[in-house]
Design an enzyme around this catalytic site. Structure first.
Site, PDB file in Angstrom:
ATOM      1  N   SER A   2       0.561  -1.029   0.184  1.00 30.40           N
ATOM      2  CA  SER A   2      -0.044  -0.264  -0.066  1.00 30.40           C
ATOM      3  C   SER A   2       1.196   1.633  -0.100  1.00 30.40           C
ATOM      4  CB  SER A   2      -1.029  -0.223   0.727  1.00 30.40           C
ATOM      5  OG  SER A   2      -1.034  -0.883   1.138  1.00 30.40           O
ATOM      6  N   CYS A   3       1.222   1.998  -1.021  1.00 31.20           N
ATOM      7  CA  CYS A   3       1.429   3.174  -0.898  1.00 31.20           C
ATOM      8  C   CYS A   3       0.513   4.445  -1.914  1.00 31.20           C
ATOM      9  CB  CYS A   3       2.698   3.265  -1.663  1.00 31.20           C
ATOM     10  SG  CYS A   3       3.482   1.684  -1.936  1.00 31.20           S
ATOM     11  N   THR A   4       1.189   6.135  -2.134  1.00 33.51           N
ATOM     12  CA  THR A   4       0.380   7.004  -2.495  1.00 33.51           C
ATOM     13  C   THR A   4       1.965   7.702  -2.956  1.00 33.51           C
ATOM     14  OG1 THR A   4      -1.089   7.191  -0.783  1.00 33.51           O
ATOM     15  CG2 THR A   4      -0.938   8.559  -2.168  1.00 33.51           C
ATOM     16  N   GLU A  92       3.244   1.322  -7.084  1.00 33.92           N
ATOM     17  CA  GLU A  92       2.304   1.202  -6.291  1.00 33.92           C
ATOM     18  C   GLU A  92       1.618   0.532  -6.448  1.00 33.92           C
ATOM     19  OE1 GLU A  92      -0.391   3.778  -4.734  1.00 33.92           O
ATOM     20  OE2 GLU A  92       0.948   4.248  -5.760  1.00 33.92           O
TER      21      GLU A  92
END
Length: 487
Positions: A2-4, A92
């Site tokens: 999980s990333c942004t 991502e």
């Protein structure tokens, strides 16, 4: 993972630079920043997770990387800038849908189930991509082409988005199933926000199958869409997010609210984000993938976006008000981030210092962003010699400690955190200005090692000072305190 992700085109930035940025949100992964020299790069790469073996090209370049300190699950290099001033961040984690995954299954490792069966390696994934691509590319476009070739040949076992930048261009590639992909050049005037979803909401297939000025994709993508009845679009409009992405209830809690907050920050005048007549809400499925920002975007803005926890809204988990909505959405600045980087390529700088890597560890809500030069022989020990055990001797653990302590007493520590973050960026920019000028005046590139040491000394002083202050503040609020003195 999980990333942004935030991507900034050259005309959207305050100084004409391109930027690619991402929070690497693992499970409290211990990370470090290193330089990988060509002599340390292997001839054949073998993935720890998928067991795939891939021969590597000759003559790799040096590059920076943010690998995991514990190698038991592989390198996970995360992000970096190579000696050709090309940046990469991978990856991502994005969403897909059953129709796509059934038509082109993910390539997963198949272990023998009975005697006599042979193991079948899986494809490539986040563990592998930076090592397989970044040392061998001299432009962002070349990054897309090399990664695409690897995806088509070996496949992938997960759905991912990957960004590349050079001094002129930013490219974004998204995987589709096990072997398919599409990539788009980020328009110079926009900022892209991508929160763990298939992001692209527009794509020019004519360009992708023609001149490829700003779009590229798998050679059989049209046939793949048609044969598997993937197109959900109406009126002839092609929106790849509707075709390859997801629209789940969980997206409305975990993903789209992050896009809403970032769009709200970037375009407070151009769009209406709040109230009963808002154009977009935190649960809208049609929040644009990219925005022309209402004002130019600087590094500090990118850090703010990636540190966000819905401040100024009813969803802020740190608000004292009982809004009934507090903490209901997944924050961007989350507790379990390992590393966050901004790869900035500056066209106005001298060639050895065009690339600037801004790095921070731990939860972005509390950590400080430090610039370093990637064109060096090795990184200072404060960044590169990180232990698995807690220590104040490196930037990773100092950042983690500050965050964990300040979170427990947010309202009383917030001012100290803000001062800390501003001080590191301000003093970091001052040091960068000095060494940029020295390189422009003709000094040897070796002084960049000295520059990074000076930057790390500053960061260490600021982190230690802040840790002292935050620890004292939190200690005064311990539950076993008592007002009457004992002496």
């Amino acid at each position: 993972m999980s990333c942004t992700t935030v991507l900034v085109g050259s005309k959207a930035s305050n100084d004409g630079s391109t930027m690619i940025a991402r929070t690497d949100d693992g499970h409290f992964d211990v990370k470090k920043l290193i330089v990988v020299e060509p002599k340390k790069q292997k001839k054949v790469y073998k993935s720890v997770l998928s067991h795939v073996e891939i021969p590597l090209p000759e003559k790799p370049m040096a590059y920076t990387a943010c690998p995991s300190v514990d190698p038991k699950e592989g390198i996970w290099a995360a992000t970096g800038i190579n000696e050709a001033n090309v940046g990469m961040t991978a990856t991502e984690t994005i969403t897909s849908n059953p129709r796509v995954l059934a038509a082109d299954p993910l390539v997963e490792l198949k272990k023998p189930r009975k005697r006599g069966e042979k193991e079948v390696p899986g494809g490539i994934g986040e563990e592998d991509l930076v090592v397989l691509v970044l040392p061998y590319i001299r432009s962002a476009r070349e990054g897309v082409l090399r990664l695409a070739e690897l995806l088509e040949r070996y496949g992938t076992y997960e759905s991912n988005g990957i960004a590349f930048n050079d001094e002129k261009e930013v490219w974004w590639l998204e995987t589709i199933g096990g072997h398919h992909w599409m990539a788009r050049r980020v328009p110079d005037e926009v900022v892209v926000v991508n929160p763990n979803q298939f992001g692209m909401d527009a794509f020019d297939l004519e360009d992708a199958f023609g001149e490829q000025k700003a779009h590229m994709c798998s050679k059989d993508l049209r046939e793949f869409i048609a044969e598997n009845h993937l197109d959900l679009n109406q009126n002839g409009t092609f929106n790849p997010r509707d075709v390859f992405g997801s629209r789940r209830d969980m997206d409305h809690i975990y993903n789209t609210p992050r896009a809403w907050f970032m769009g709200r920050y970037l375009t407070p005048k151009s769009h209406k984000w709040d109230g009963p007549d808002a154009e977009f809400t935190p649960e809208s499925d049609d929040i644009p993938w990219c925005f022309v920002p209402d004002r130019k975007v600087a590094v500090e803005d990118v850090k703010y976006l990636l540190s966000a926890h819905y401040q100024g809204t009813p969803y802020n988990p740190y608000t004292n008000q009982d809004t009934g909505k507090r903490g209901m959405y997944r924050s961007i600045g989350i507790n379990r981030t390992g590393v966050t980087s901004i790869c900035q390529i500056r066209p106005y700088a001298a060639e050895p210092v065009k690339g600037l890597e801004w790095i921070c560890f731990g939860s972005t809500t509390f950590d400080a962003l430090l610039p370093v030069y990637p064109r060096v022989e090795k990184m200072p020990k404060y960044l590169s010699e990180v232990t698995l055990d807690v220590s104040t001797e490196n930037f990773y653990w100092a950042s983690r400690l500050i965050g964990a302590l300040a979170d427990a007493s947010y309202n009383t520590c917030a001012q100290q955190i803000e001062r800390y973050q501003d001080a590191v960026v301000t003093k970091g920019r001052q040091i960068i200005r000095d060494y940029d000028a020295r390189i422009a005046a003709g000094e040897n590139v070796a002084i960049l090692n000295t520059a990074n040491e000076e930057l790390c000394r500053m960061a260490r002083e600021q982190s230690t000072d802040t840790l002292n202050k935050v620890l004292h503040e939190v200690s005064t609020h311990m539950k076993n305190g008592f007002n009457r003195a004992d002496n």
